[in-house]
Scaffold this active site. Structure first.
Site, PDB file in Angstrom:
ATOM      1  N   TRP A 346       0.825  -1.213   0.000  1.00 44.12           N
ATOM      2  CA  TRP A 346       0.000   0.000   0.000  1.00 44.12           C
ATOM      3  C   TRP A 346       0.857   1.260   0.000  1.00 44.12           C
ATOM      4  O   TRP A 346       0.329   2.374   0.025  1.00 44.12           O
ATOM      5  CB  TRP A 346      -0.943   0.009   1.205  1.00 44.12           C
ATOM      6  CG  TRP A 346      -0.266   0.300   2.535  1.00 44.12           C
ATOM      7  CD1 TRP A 346       0.957  -0.099   2.940  1.00 44.12           C
ATOM      8  CD2 TRP A 346      -0.813   1.060   3.615  1.00 44.12           C
ATOM      9  NE1 TRP A 346       1.226   0.348   4.217  1.00 44.12           N
ATOM     10  CE2 TRP A 346       0.153   1.060   4.645  1.00 44.12           C
ATOM     11  CE3 TRP A 346      -2.010   1.733   3.823  1.00 44.12           C
ATOM     12  CZ2 TRP A 346      -0.048   1.712   5.864  1.00 44.12           C
ATOM     13  CZ3 TRP A 346      -2.214   2.370   5.041  1.00 44.12           C
ATOM     14  CH2 TRP A 346      -1.244   2.356   6.037  1.00 44.12           C
ATOM     15  N   ASP A 347       2.176   1.110  -0.043  1.00 44.71           N
ATOM     16  CA  ASP A 347       3.062   2.264   0.028  1.00 44.71           C
ATOM     17  C   ASP A 347       2.786   3.283  -1.069  1.00 44.71           C
ATOM     18  O   ASP A 347       3.138   4.460  -0.943  1.00 44.71           O
ATOM     19  CB  ASP A 347       4.527   1.818  -0.029  1.00 44.71           C
ATOM     20  CG  ASP A 347       4.899   0.957   1.170  1.00 44.71           C
ATOM     21  OD1 ASP A 347       4.283  -0.113   1.338  1.00 44.71           O
ATOM     22  OD2 ASP A 347       5.804   1.341   1.930  1.00 44.71           O
ATOM     23  N   GLU A 485      -0.504  -3.857  12.120  1.00 41.57           N
ATOM     24  CA  GLU A 485       0.287  -5.082  11.900  1.00 41.57           C
ATOM     25  C   GLU A 485       0.725  -5.822  13.169  1.00 41.57           C
ATOM     26  O   GLU A 485       0.958  -7.023  13.113  1.00 41.57           O
ATOM     27  CB  GLU A 485       1.520  -4.820  11.025  1.00 41.57           C
ATOM     28  CG  GLU A 485       1.178  -4.434   9.616  1.00 41.57           C
ATOM     29  CD  GLU A 485       2.384  -4.390   8.705  1.00 41.57           C
ATOM     30  OE1 GLU A 485       2.214  -4.699   7.521  1.00 41.57           O
ATOM     31  OE2 GLU A 485       3.483  -4.028   9.162  1.00 41.57           O
ATOM     32  N   LYS A 605       2.289  -0.942  16.322  1.00 39.83           N
ATOM     33  CA  LYS A 605       3.537  -0.809  15.577  1.00 39.83           C
ATOM     34  C   LYS A 605       3.662   0.571  14.946  1.00 39.83           C
ATOM     35  O   LYS A 605       4.733   1.172  14.923  1.00 39.83           O
ATOM     36  CB  LYS A 605       3.605  -1.883  14.492  1.00 39.83           C
ATOM     37  CG  LYS A 605       4.829  -1.793  13.589  1.00 39.83           C
ATOM     38  CD  LYS A 605       4.768  -2.845  12.491  1.00 39.83           C
ATOM     39  CE  LYS A 605       5.958  -2.722  11.543  1.00 39.83           C
ATOM     40  NZ  LYS A 605       5.874  -3.686  10.424  1.00 39.83           N
ATOM     41  N   GLN A 606       2.559   1.077  14.397  1.00 37.97           N
ATOM     42  CA  GLN A 606       2.590   2.312  13.634  1.00 37.97           C
ATOM     43  C   GLN A 606       1.206   2.938  13.654  1.00 37.97           C
ATOM     44  O   GLN A 606       0.268   2.377  14.200  1.00 37.97           O
ATOM     45  CB  GLN A 606       3.017   2.035  12.197  1.00 37.97           C
ATOM     46  CG  GLN A 606       2.063   1.127  11.430  1.00 37.97           C
ATOM     47  CD  GLN A 606       2.694   0.537  10.193  1.00 37.97           C
ATOM     48  OE1 GLN A 606       3.483  -0.379  10.268  1.00 37.97           O
ATOM     49  NE2 GLN A 606       2.334   1.081   9.039  1.00 37.97           N
TER      50      GLN A 606
END
Length: 797
Positions: A346-347, A485, A605-606
């Site tokens: 998805w970057d 994630e 995580k983010q």
């Protein structure tokens, strides 16, 4: 080191792989890492050459299971050029006395320069200067100029140049238990003593590769000494004190993916034979880069500006205008290494918004890559009993799911199940990019054809994924993984997946709303044709309307819940883990090595929920939540931001970027810390060894977009440029040029309290600029300067 030159003084083996990644040269078709030509792959060095979209599939046995992985293939190494005196050992930075070493990457020219001084066993000093380029005008060419200078002595220097197919995909340590030999059927030959060639193919995808190299050197008899898997030339140079002997190596690369060729090898030999000399190649290469920089002009002072220019350089050489001719997506780690196996994630969500306003033809090609794989996405949806299209979390050559089934925890040495393929929100990212591309480019033809196909199929998938819960009187999406994630299951659950991930549900609602908007604006013949093409039934719009208003978004304690039940997880003792481990970015690996799981804890995580503040302006986000029946005022959003700030380990380079973006408007005093984290993620290798495996393209492009859209509040909607600037004291003055709906070179310049806009002269219509509380129209050939409020206030709509 200057704004235009990225320079490394001295030789540091521990930093070599990071430098090789950051000194990669490419042109959108292929790229080569910045390894020294006299070095082979070992624990210190990793030369690698990668062509966009060139994948191969291998099967490995892991933890007693057979697993299949597709990799971006490390192609034959065209760099090898080694040298020695008097038949001694070959000079290398690691095996010979190295007196000095300096490596400089000229960003403006796209040239890597290196100068080293060696001493041989007789005490004689040899100076080596090299210039390297991967040609930006002709995407199939690369060149290396080497100048040898004897300092105070005379004698012979033996030189060997090669094309080397004894390569494998071993650039990522945690993948080394997997099969890595992708090349087979190698054959080496020579067209003449000056020109050698190499051909091979990949083992499964049957991609044929042709490479040819031409050597030009004065007064040297070249001998061809081919070996198995290597095409080799050897010659001797007569060195005199103070005089430089120059060797130019020009290389051509073709693969069977290329159009308008009969055979990759024949095309490579023909191209290198007709290539001009090195000075001419250098001139045309520099000119091509000059044109690129004009289209992507960026002026930011200070250290931030220097890093941003490096980021822009790597974006441009991974996704250049040459990319528009290829069937490729956005490789998450660029063409700079083998991490993530070269896959497309998805970057692109962080990359295309930047490209849309500079190189829309490249954005269109990257979206076309997704459209060509729409059939595979439909098949994936059918396989799980859903309608529409389910795009894979990791994509490669043909659009099937490429996410690994097992992943290695380097801390514990254990192979573990990988459930990240449940990140179905990648479909929303594809839809988001379709819509934002159209808003920026005005490319209605694409929106009404390929774009509409993808948008409606993704909407169908979300509608079919939503089930109605009578007790909540809401639609729910279950069994997914969000951007975080770390969390892929509930504690002690037998099956993976989470329910009602807020990011997934809100973006799904947005997709459904955009699909409905598209259907309302399409001419009737187009709507009928689209319905036939996508299998859309007449009742679908009414159902989409209901779901887009009634998807469940969980809240707790006055904040948005990351997913239903997040607040019931255990609190983590963050200070204890920081005190024990220091760097806890990869908290999931730490806990698993302890026999625990991050699924038990309120630890992310983010950015997950906060990603919504990255994708949508404050007004648009409030509107989305209002449509879903939830108030979202500044107080609720501020509490939500604070809540997740305390619970995020930033185990992804994207996390600092998103937090900096969001905090610039929600908690400005803390924003710069995270902006710096995003800027330095690769240049300082903050993730601890990951940069050497390939740069983080999404994070690099995202920092550019932070300046372009994040701090300016720039939106392209309703046929106007919307601006809602937010002052960030550490980044208060900057300028950039964009391409907007046919206007080339629209210049925006921000400085404290002022915004100037200049529209280049043309025969196009004026541009409407929407600012909080006012509208300004700027005609082609005109400029305007606008005073900004001293204190930024969020726009109400």
């Amino acid at each position: 080191m200057t704004d235009e030159v990225w320079q490394y003084e001295g030789y540091e083996p521990a930093q070599e792989r990071v430098r090789e990644s950051l000194c990669t040269l490419g042109n959108g078709y292929f790229a080569t890492r910045g390894a020294a030509p006299e070095c082979t792959a070992d624990a210190v060095h990793y030369p690698g050459t990668y062509a966009a979209g060139c994948y191969n599939r291998l099967t490995s046995t892991v933890a007693g299971r057979e697993v299949e992985n597709e990799d971006l293939v490390n192609l034959p190494n065209w760099l090898p050029l080694r040298f020695r005196t008097d038949g001694g050992t070959w000079f290398t930075p690691d095996g010979t006395e190295l007196l000095s070493h300096c490596q400089s990457l000229d960003l403006r020219a796209g040239v890597l320069e290196r100068e080293s001084r060696y001493t041989d066993v007789a005490g004689r000093t040899l100076r080596v200067r090299q210039l390297r380029l991967v040609h930006m005008a002709d995407p199939h060419l690369a060149a290396l100029r080497t100048e040898f200078t004897a300092e105070g002595w005379s004698g012979e220097l033996e030189v060997e140049s090669a094309l080397d197919a004894t390569v494998s995909n071993t650039g990522v340590e945690r993948y080394r238990a997997l099969n890595s030999l992708h090349l087979t059927d190698t054959e080496a030959g020579a067209a003449n003593p000056d020109t050698i060639w190499l051909r091979c193919r990949t083992t499964a995808s049957d991609l044929r590769i042709g490479m040819a190299a031409r050597i030009a050197t004065p007064e040297a008899a070249i001998e061809v000494c081919n070996e198995e898997w290597r095409a080799v030339q050897r010659f001797r140079l007569r060195l005199r004190p103070g005089h430089s002997a120059t060797v130019d190596k020009t290389v051509a690369l073709h693969t069977s993916h290329d159009p308008a060729i009969a055979d990759p090898l024949g095309a490579a030999v023909d191209r290198v034979s007709h290539a001009p000399d090195f000075p001419t190649l250098l001139d045309t290469h520099r000119m091509a880069w000059q044109h690129l920089w004009q289209k992507a002009e960026l002026t930011v002072p200070g250290d931030a500006g220097r890093i941003l220019r490096l980021h822009l350089f790597h974006v441009l050489q991974t996704l250049s205008p040459h990319t528009a001719d290829l069937d490729v997506g956005v490789p998450a780690r660029g063409l700079h290494g083998e991490a993530y196996r070269g896959h497309v994630f998805w970057d692109e969500l962080f990359v295309l918004p930047y490209l849309n306003l500079h190189f829309p033809e490249v954005s269109r090609a990257l979206l076309t890559y997704r459209h060509r794989r729409l059939g595979a996405a439909r098949d994936a949806a059918r396989a799980v009993g859903r309608a529409g299209a389910m795009y894979p979390w990791q994509s490669g050559s043909d659009g099937r799911e490429e996410t690994q089934e097992m992943h290695l925890n380097p801390r514990s040495g254990r192979w573990l199940p990988d459930h990240s393929r449940l990140q179905h929100h990648v479909g929303s990212a594809v839809a988001y990019n379709v819509w934002r591309y159209w808003e920026a480019s005005g490319d209605t033809d694409f929106l009404h054809t390929k774009g509409a196909d993808m948008l409606l199929e993704i909407a169908q998938f979300w509608a079919d994924s939503a089930t109605y819960d009578e007790s909540l009187r809401r639609y729910r999406i279950r069994g997914v993984v969000g951007p975080d994630e770390y969390h892929d299951a509930y504690p002690d659950a037998k099956e993976p997946g989470l329910d009602d991930n807020a990011y997934t549900n809100v973006t799904a609602a947005w997709v459904l709303e955009r699909a409905l908007e598209l259907l309302r604006t399409l001419p009737e013949p187009c709507r009928r044709e689209l319905a036939e093409r996508t299998g859309l039934d007449t009742d679908a719009p009414a159902r989409w309307e209901d779901i887009s208003r009634e998807l469940y978004v969980p809240f707790h304690s006055g904040v948005i819940s990351q997913f239903k039940g997040y607040e019931e997880l255990a609190a983590l003792d963050w200070e204890r883990y920081r005190a024990r481990y220091g760097d806890i970015r990869r908290l999931d690996r730490i806990l698993e090595a302890e026999g625990d799981t991050v699924n038990r804890y309120q630890a992310s995580k983010q950015a997950d929920v906060l990603m919504l503040g990255h994708l949508f302006s404050p007004g648009e986000l409030r509107g989305l939540f209002a449509r879903l029946g939830h108030p979202l005022d500044d107080e609720i959003w501020s509490r939500t931001v604070d809540y997740y700030l305390r619970r995020t380990s930033h185990g992804s380079t994207l996390s600092g970027l998103v937090h900096g973006w969001v905090l610039a408007r929600a908690k400005r005093a803390d924003a710069w810390e995270y902006v710096q984290e995003a800027l330095k993620g690769d240049v300082a290798d903050l993730q601890g060894g990951t940069t050497g495996e390939g740069i983080h393209l999404g994070a690099m492009a995202g920092t550019l977009d932070l300046v372009q859209r994040g701090l300016t509040g720039l939106e392209t909607r309703g046929g106007a440029l919307w601006l809602d600037p937010v002052p960030l004291p550490e980044l208060s003055e900057y300028g950039f040029t964009i391409r907007y709906r046919g206007h080339w070179g629209v210049r925006l310049h921000m400085r404290p309290g002022r915004l100037s806009v200049r529209v280049p002269d043309s025969d196009r219509a004026p541009i409407d600029i929407e600012l909080p509380g006012r509208t300004v129209s700027v005609a082609p050939g005109e400029s305007c300067e606008l005073a900004l409020p001293h204190h930024w206030q969020p726009r109400s709509s």
